[in-house]
Design a protein around this motif. Structure first.
Motif, PDB file in Angstrom:
ATOM      1  N   GLY A 269      52.057 -71.578  26.103  1.00  0.00           N
ATOM      2  CA  GLY A 269      51.997 -70.148  25.810  1.00  0.00           C
ATOM      3  C   GLY A 269      51.387 -69.864  24.453  1.00  0.00           C
ATOM      4  N   LEU A 270      51.806 -70.615  23.441  1.00  0.00           N
ATOM      5  CA  LEU A 270      51.258 -70.411  22.100  1.00  0.00           C
ATOM      6  C   LEU A 270      49.780 -70.781  22.045  1.00  0.00           C
ATOM      7  N   LEU A 271      49.395 -71.793  22.820  1.00  0.00           N
ATOM      8  CA  LEU A 271      47.978 -72.159  22.880  1.00  0.00           C
ATOM      9  C   LEU A 271      47.162 -71.004  23.457  1.00  0.00           C
ATOM     10  N   LEU A 272      47.654 -70.386  24.528  1.00  0.00           N
ATOM     11  CA  LEU A 272      46.960 -69.236  25.116  1.00  0.00           C
ATOM     12  C   LEU A 272      46.890 -68.065  24.141  1.00  0.00           C
ATOM     13  N   LEU A 273      47.952 -67.857  23.372  1.00  0.00           N
ATOM     14  CA  LEU A 273      47.942 -66.770  22.396  1.00  0.00           C
ATOM     15  C   LEU A 273      46.939 -67.051  21.279  1.00  0.00           C
ATOM     16  N   ARG A 274      46.747 -68.321  20.945  1.00  0.00           N
ATOM     17  CA  ARG A 274      45.695 -68.649  19.974  1.00  0.00           C
ATOM     18  C   ARG A 274      44.338 -68.315  20.560  1.00  0.00           C
ATOM     19  N   GLY A 275      44.194 -68.491  21.873  1.00  0.00           N
ATOM     20  CA  GLY A 275      42.962 -68.073  22.528  1.00  0.00           C
ATOM     21  C   GLY A 275      42.753 -66.577  22.427  1.00  0.00           C
ATOM     22  N   VAL A 276      43.835 -65.803  22.523  1.00  0.00           N
ATOM     23  CA  VAL A 276      43.749 -64.346  22.358  1.00  0.00           C
ATOM     24  C   VAL A 276      43.199 -64.004  20.978  1.00  0.00           C
ATOM     25  N   THR A 277      43.761 -64.644  19.961  1.00  0.00           N
ATOM     26  CA  THR A 277      43.326 -64.367  18.587  1.00  0.00           C
ATOM     27  C   THR A 277      41.865 -64.743  18.378  1.00  0.00           C
ATOM     28  N   ALA A 278      41.482 -65.914  18.859  1.00  0.00           N
ATOM     29  CA  ALA A 278      40.101 -66.368  18.673  1.00  0.00           C
ATOM     30  C   ALA A 278      39.124 -65.467  19.413  1.00  0.00           C
ATOM     31  N   ALA A 279      39.441 -65.144  20.668  1.00  0.00           N
ATOM     32  CA  ALA A 279      38.530 -64.327  21.466  1.00  0.00           C
ATOM     33  C   ALA A 279      38.396 -62.920  20.898  1.00  0.00           C
ATOM     34  N   SER A 280      39.511 -62.322  20.458  1.00  0.00           N
ATOM     35  CA  SER A 280      39.437 -60.970  19.895  1.00  0.00           C
ATOM     36  C   SER A 280      38.711 -60.970  18.563  1.00  0.00           C
ATOM     37  N   SER A 281      38.891 -62.032  17.774  1.00  0.00           N
ATOM     38  CA  SER A 281      38.153 -62.132  16.509  1.00  0.00           C
ATOM     39  C   SER A 281      36.662 -62.210  16.752  1.00  0.00           C
ATOM     40  N   GLY A 282      36.267 -62.836  17.866  1.00  0.00           N
ATOM     41  CA  GLY A 282      34.856 -62.959  18.201  1.00  0.00           C
ATOM     42  C   GLY A 282      34.314 -61.786  18.999  1.00  0.00           C
ATOM     43  N   GLY A 283      35.152 -60.780  19.260  1.00  0.00           N
ATOM     44  CA  GLY A 283      34.698 -59.599  19.977  1.00  0.00           C
ATOM     45  C   GLY A 283      34.554 -59.783  21.474  1.00  0.00           C
ATOM     46  N   ASP A 284      35.186 -60.802  22.032  1.00  0.00           N
ATOM     47  CA  ASP A 284      35.073 -61.091  23.462  1.00  0.00           C
ATOM     48  C   ASP A 284      36.265 -60.468  24.195  1.00  0.00           C
ATOM     49  N   ARG A 285      36.077 -59.262  24.714  1.00  0.00           N
ATOM     50  CA  ARG A 285      37.174 -58.549  25.367  1.00  0.00           C
ATOM     51  C   ARG A 285      37.602 -59.231  26.672  1.00  0.00           C
ATOM     52  N   ALA A 286      36.640 -59.719  27.436  1.00  0.00           N
ATOM     53  CA  ALA A 286      36.966 -60.340  28.721  1.00  0.00           C
ATOM     54  C   ALA A 286      37.838 -61.573  28.532  1.00  0.00           C
ATOM     55  N   ALA A 287      37.440 -62.446  27.602  1.00  0.00           N
ATOM     56  CA  ALA A 287      38.222 -63.657  27.362  1.00  0.00           C
ATOM     57  C   ALA A 287      39.596 -63.301  26.791  1.00  0.00           C
ATOM     58  N   THR A 288      39.642 -62.297  25.926  1.00  0.00           N
ATOM     59  CA  THR A 288      40.922 -61.854  25.365  1.00  0.00           C
ATOM     60  C   THR A 288      41.874 -61.438  26.473  1.00  0.00           C
ATOM     61  N   GLN A 289      41.385 -60.634  27.414  1.00  0.00           N
ATOM     62  CA  GLN A 289      42.239 -60.169  28.506  1.00  0.00           C
ATOM     63  C   GLN A 289      42.655 -61.322  29.405  1.00  0.00           C
ATOM     64  N   ASP A 290      41.756 -62.267  29.642  1.00  0.00           N
ATOM     65  CA  ASP A 290      42.110 -63.429  30.468  1.00  0.00           C
ATOM     66  C   ASP A 290      43.247 -64.227  29.843  1.00  0.00           C
ATOM     67  N   PHE A 291      43.138 -64.478  28.550  1.00  0.00           N
ATOM     68  CA  PHE A 291      44.189 -65.240  27.867  1.00  0.00           C
ATOM     69  C   PHE A 291      45.513 -64.468  27.864  1.00  0.00           C
ATOM     70  N   LEU A 292      45.452 -63.152  27.649  1.00  0.00           N
ATOM     71  CA  LEU A 292      46.673 -62.350  27.657  1.00  0.00           C
ATOM     72  C   LEU A 292      47.340 -62.373  29.029  1.00  0.00           C
ATOM     73  N   THR A 293      46.543 -62.257  30.083  1.00  0.00           N
ATOM     74  CA  THR A 293      47.088 -62.279  31.447  1.00  0.00           C
ATOM     75  C   THR A 293      47.787 -63.606  31.728  1.00  0.00           C
ATOM     76  N   GLU A 294      47.163 -64.693  31.333  1.00  0.00           N
ATOM     77  CA  GLU A 294      47.774 -66.013  31.549  1.00  0.00           C
ATOM     78  C   GLU A 294      49.037 -66.178  30.721  1.00  0.00           C
ATOM     79  N   ALA A 295      49.009 -65.690  29.480  1.00  0.00           N
ATOM     80  CA  ALA A 295      50.187 -65.801  28.619  1.00  0.00           C
ATOM     81  C   ALA A 295      51.356 -64.991  29.185  1.00  0.00           C
ATOM     82  N   HIS A 296      51.074 -63.804  29.720  1.00  0.00           N
ATOM     83  CA  HIS A 296      52.119 -63.003  30.367  1.00  0.00           C
ATOM     84  C   HIS A 296      52.742 -63.769  31.532  1.00  0.00           C
TER      85      HIS A 296
END
Length: 423
Positions: A269-296
């Protein structure tokens, strides 16, 4: 110090004039650099100008001769040689870093931590070596210190613990359990150093953590080490690489959640949340949402916000990362809507409580609501005082104070001075 500040303001004005002459907006320049608009705004205000790499990038984008920013001429530069910049520039850099140093930890303790990360002979402890259960308890203790934001004590505790673990491995080579514990100590060191904005030494800790995680053969430990590796990549603006690393590792760990241990689910879960942070920092909305969905999805199998939830993964932490992502995208309204129910929720971990209010402060600041932002920061301080004194937050406070040009918020300016970063 006055000379350093004057030089910083001069550099900021050079950048602003070059941008205005080219009739480019801060947003346009930031997009060309791959940063948020606030980064350019801070540079033009004379903040962050100690970052030589950033100055070289903006010099190229705005066609500014490097010497105008206090840099060596491009033709004279040797990227592999740290002596490429002139003496004045290096003096300015050192002074700028000193000005941002967090006052809550001692320099000696920081040096001890860095030395503990270096290769070399292991010094035998003066007393008998602790057993593995004692070492497990000590590792759990440093994780608690991190979650309670007691960074000063954590920095003083880690070097001795790392020394004990290295000695134990020297006495029992090949122990996967000891390698896993040492990897966790190195992970905690990396996370602390990143909090302190000491990226260089954080990378040293990341390398150590990855090596020990591989020796342990434990997927939970490896996932946690990959998480701090991705954190370091994202902090150095390598967001695409961070997202790829998280995606590749998570793909090997997902599935069969109902059969996984709490530690396994927490690490994933924490690994996926790190993906959220990285993707949002890079402006990638699609990847951010994918990581959030998996983390949920993973969070459905984790005890709801238990104070002893492994490594602090929970449904609330997923929501906190959704808040942070909205702030990263500049969606302040969405961020505050996400934050409001969290503000009424009991969050047992001080570091996470502070994160909520710090991110709320960023959202308020984006909306120009500086008074509300200041109040949010004071609440964050009441949750975890040392977390508010780390460089990233202090920079935000200084930026907010600088924007209050008419000084209508004296408490904000007083707070800025208390943090050592007056506007």
């Amino acid at each position: 110090m006055a000379e350093v500040q004057n030089e910083a303001r001069r550099i900021g004005e050079v950048i602003r004039k070059a941008r205005v002459v080219q009739r480019r907006s801060q947003k346009d320049v930031a997009a060309a650099l791959g940063y948020h608009q606030s980064k350019v705004s801070r540079l033009e205000g004379g903040r962050g100008t100690e970052d030589i790499r950033m100055l070289r990038e903006i010099a190229q984008v705005l066609d500014i001769p490097p010497p105008h920013l206090g840099l060596a001429a491009a033709s004279d530069a040797r990227p592999a040689d740290p002596e490429t910049e002139d003496m004045h520039r290096r003096t300015f850099l050192a002074a700028g870093i000193a000005a941002l140093a967090t006052p809550t930890t001692s320099r000696a303790a920081h040096q001890d931590l860095v030395r503990s990360l270096l290769p070399g002979a292991v010094h035998a402890p003066s007393e008998s070596a602790p057993d593995i259960q004692n070492l497990r308890d000590q590792v759990a203790g440093v994780r608690r210190l991190f979650c309670t934001c007691d960074y000063a004590q954590l920095e003083g505790t880690l070097p001795d613990l790392i020394g004990q673990l290295r000695q134990a491995i020297s006495d029992a080579p090949g122990s996967s359990d000891l390698s896993g514990l040492l990897a966790t100590a190195y992970q905690t060191s990396a996370s602390l150093l990143l909090k302190q904005s000491d990226q260089g030494n954080a990378w040293l800790a990341v390398g150590r953590a990855m090596a020990e995680a591989e020796r342990s053969g434990n997927p939970v430990v490896l996932a946690s080490s990959v998480r701090v590796h991705a954190h370091a990549l994202a902090r150095d603006s390598h967001t695409t690489q961070a997202v790829t690393l998280v995606r590749h590792t998570a793909d090997q760990l997902t599935g069969s959640y109902d059969q996984r241990s709490p530690k396994y689910l927490g690490a994933l879960g924490l690994l996926l949340l790190r993906g959220v942070t990285a993707a949002s920092s890079g402006g990638d909305r699609a990847a951010t949402q994918d990581f959030l969905t998996e983390a949920h999805e993973v969070a459905r199998y984790v005890a709801l916000d238990s104070s002893d939830a492994w490594a602090n993964f929970s449904p609330t932490n997923v929501s906190l990362h959704a808040l942070s992502a909205a702030v990263a995208f500049g969606d302040a309204g969405v961020a505050l809507e996400t934050a409001r129910p969290l503000m009424r929720r009991h969050i047992p971990v001080p570091e996470r409580r502070a994160a909520l209010w710090i991110e709320a402060a960023r959202a308020y600041s984006q909306q120009g609501r500086l008074a509300d932002g200041y109040q949010a920061l004071r609440i964050a301080e009441s949750c975890a005082a040392q977390d508010v004194r780390r460089p990233a937050v202090r920079e935000m406070v200084a930026d907010m104070a600088a924007r209050d040009r008419r000084r209508t918020l004296p408490d904000l300016h007083r707070f800025s001075r208390q943090l050592g970063v007056p506007a």
